[in-house]
Design an enzyme around this catalytic site. Sequence first.
Site, PDB file in Angstrom:
ATOM      1  N   CYS A 243      38.465 118.054 -77.071  1.00 51.14           N
ATOM      2  CA  CYS A 243      38.434 118.857 -78.300  1.00 51.14           C
ATOM      3  C   CYS A 243      38.863 120.311 -78.110  1.00 51.14           C
ATOM      4  CB  CYS A 243      37.071 118.776 -78.984  1.00 51.14           C
ATOM      5  SG  CYS A 243      35.726 119.437 -78.001  1.00 51.14           S
TER       6      CYS A 243
ATOM      7  N   CYS B  28      38.040 114.939 -80.357  1.00 50.49           N
ATOM      8  CA  CYS B  28      37.767 114.659 -78.952  1.00 50.49           C
ATOM      9  C   CYS B  28      38.633 113.532 -78.397  1.00 50.49           C
ATOM     10  CB  CYS B  28      36.289 114.337 -78.763  1.00 50.49           C
ATOM     11  SG  CYS B  28      35.208 115.652 -79.363  1.00 50.49           S
TER      12      CYS B  28
ATOM     13  N   LYS C 148      24.821 111.330 -77.447  1.00 50.86           N
ATOM     14  CA  LYS C 148      25.248 112.579 -78.069  1.00 50.86           C
ATOM     15  C   LYS C 148      25.383 112.355 -79.578  1.00 50.86           C
ATOM     16  CE  LYS C 148      28.889 116.023 -78.149  1.00 50.86           C
ATOM     17  NZ  LYS C 148      30.076 116.578 -77.495  1.00 50.86           N
TER      18      LYS C 148
ATOM     19  N   ARG D 255      31.210 125.593 -81.425  1.00 47.07           N
ATOM     20  CA  ARG D 255      32.583 125.297 -81.828  1.00 47.07           C
ATOM     21  C   ARG D 255      33.380 126.566 -82.052  1.00 47.07           C
ATOM     22  NH1 ARG D 255      31.400 119.941 -85.485  1.00 47.07           N
ATOM     23  NH2 ARG D 255      30.601 118.724 -83.735  1.00 47.07           N
TER      24      ARG D 255
ATOM     25  N   ARG E  96      33.018 114.491 -86.677  1.00 43.18           N
ATOM     26  CA  ARG E  96      32.972 113.673 -85.455  1.00 43.18           C
ATOM     27  C   ARG E  96      32.093 112.432 -85.627  1.00 43.18           C
ATOM     28  NH1 ARG E  96      35.637 117.356 -82.604  1.00 43.18           N
ATOM     29  NH2 ARG E  96      34.763 119.352 -81.900  1.00 43.18           N
TER      30      ARG E  96
ATOM     31  N   GLU F 152      23.495 102.798 -75.933  1.00 39.27           N
ATOM     32  CA  GLU F 152      24.513 103.675 -75.343  1.00 39.27           C
ATOM     33  C   GLU F 152      24.175 103.991 -73.887  1.00 39.27           C
ATOM     34  OE1 GLU F 152      27.321 105.018 -75.821  1.00 39.27           O
ATOM     35  OE2 GLU F 152      27.774 105.015 -77.956  1.00 39.27           O
TER      36      GLU F 152
ATOM     37  N   LYS G 213      21.585 114.807 -76.063  1.00 33.62           N
ATOM     38  CA  LYS G 213      22.052 116.053 -76.666  1.00 33.62           C
ATOM     39  C   LYS G 213      22.142 115.925 -78.178  1.00 33.62           C
ATOM     40  CE  LYS G 213      26.262 118.692 -76.904  1.00 33.62           C
ATOM     41  NZ  LYS G 213      27.642 118.785 -76.547  1.00 33.62           N
TER      42      LYS G 213
ATOM     43  N   TYR H  34      21.613 127.896 -72.559  1.00 34.80           N
ATOM     44  CA  TYR H  34      22.173 129.248 -72.547  1.00 34.80           C
ATOM     45  C   TYR H  34      21.099 130.267 -72.162  1.00 34.80           C
ATOM     46  CZ  TYR H  34      25.781 126.659 -74.926  1.00 34.80           C
ATOM     47  OH  TYR H  34      26.732 125.719 -75.219  1.00 34.80           O
TER      48      TYR H  34
HETATM   49  C1  PBG Z   1      32.628 119.003 -76.714  1.00 36.10           C
HETATM   50  C2  PBG Z   1      31.270 119.547 -76.696  1.00 36.10           C
HETATM   51  C3  PBG Z   1      30.506 120.086 -77.752  1.00 36.10           C
HETATM   52  C4  PBG Z   1      29.352 120.595 -77.174  1.00 36.10           C
HETATM   53  C5  PBG Z   1      29.406 120.314 -75.814  1.00 36.10           C
HETATM   54  N1  PBG Z   1      30.589 119.644 -75.534  1.00 36.10           N
HETATM   55  C6  PBG Z   1      30.810 120.255 -79.189  1.00 36.10           C
HETATM   56  C7  PBG Z   1      31.046 119.095 -80.047  1.00 36.10           C
HETATM   57  O1  PBG Z   1      30.833 117.944 -79.687  1.00 36.10           O
HETATM   58  O2  PBG Z   1      31.493 119.357 -81.160  1.00 36.10           O
HETATM   59  C8  PBG Z   1      28.267 121.339 -77.884  1.00 36.10           C
HETATM   60  C9  PBG Z   1      27.478 122.281 -77.052  1.00 36.10           C
HETATM   61  C10 PBG Z   1      26.657 123.258 -77.805  1.00 36.10           C
HETATM   62  O3  PBG Z   1      26.550 123.231 -79.036  1.00 36.10           O
HETATM   63  O4  PBG Z   1      26.082 124.115 -77.118  1.00 36.10           O
HETATM   64  N2  PBG Z   1      32.795 117.757 -77.241  1.00 36.10           N
END
Ligand code: PBG
Length: 321
Positions: free
Chosen positions: A122, A130, A195, A205, A217, A233, A248, A313
Amino acid sequence: MPFPLERPRRLRDNLTLRELLRETRLSPLDLIYPIFVVPGRGVKAPISSLPRQFHLSPDKAAELAQDFYADGGRALLLFGLPDHKDEVGSSGADDKGPVQEAIRSIKSRVPEMLVITDVCLCEYTSHGHCGVLQDGRVLNDPTLKLLAAQALSHARAGADLVAPSDMMDGRVGAIRENLDQNGFERVPIMSYSVKYASAFYGPFREAANSAPQTGDRKGYQMDPANIREAAYEASLDLQEGADILMVKPAGPYLDVLREIRRLTARPLAAYQVSGEFFMLCAAAEQGGLDYKSAAFESLLGIKRAGADLILTYLAPEFLTW
Ligand code: PBG
């Protein structure tokens, strides 16, 4: 009648007692710090959507790695913002891309740092999806070899671990096979197994310049309502050879974390995503809560639910607390 015989408060009487009996402990070694790397030299630019986070050129990423290591941090997760995007995200597999350069520069400065890379298209596709896009749909199978090529390029640059976040079916197997065929059988895969299609990725993003230009997505990331599917999954990723699983986002999905914890003996990671971090920052800034205590509590909850590792973070701040 247990009371007055039973008195749970007895064991909460003083700090020492409470500390000795604490069931969950957080350590710097639990945390993985996600950073955003860009091309160039001498770049350290604040990210407007993410307080205290930066866009870093490879040399500055190495500087950050050195400071982070000195404070007790041991693992970084790298995201890349390339110079050039195209329909199929080819710059993701460029051996001279920002992630590949940053791996080399971090490793030469801090060889002991564990460098993990996010593997996804992405950030590298012009449309921000992605995978390969055709007639508004993301094609699964043609995306696999692009992901496998990107993961291999990261491994060649010296990545210790690769972490696919795209949610294509079969990507773990495809990446494993490509790594093995090219002599990288020792490089583990941490799979974003579970995820969700979450609104909590908003600030990321913007930080990664990776928002889909059209649609969303939901055709590849999971429905936030589902937990049986999470187990499914996770089991598929294990069969394909994932070494570490991930859930996540983290905070709003603690039940999912617990479920996957019960399902596998493999290490489990949880990603406290950008929106979760942002909520803490914004609420504290508005005077609604004490930042440090609330941040600590948020991480404790994730660990208590079953995470061995937390991507957050908050990592550098945590180390100074
Ligand atoms: C990429 C990805 C994303 C995040 C981690 N890898 C964004 C998404 O799937 O749109 C999000 C991480 C975050 O929000 O801290 N695919």
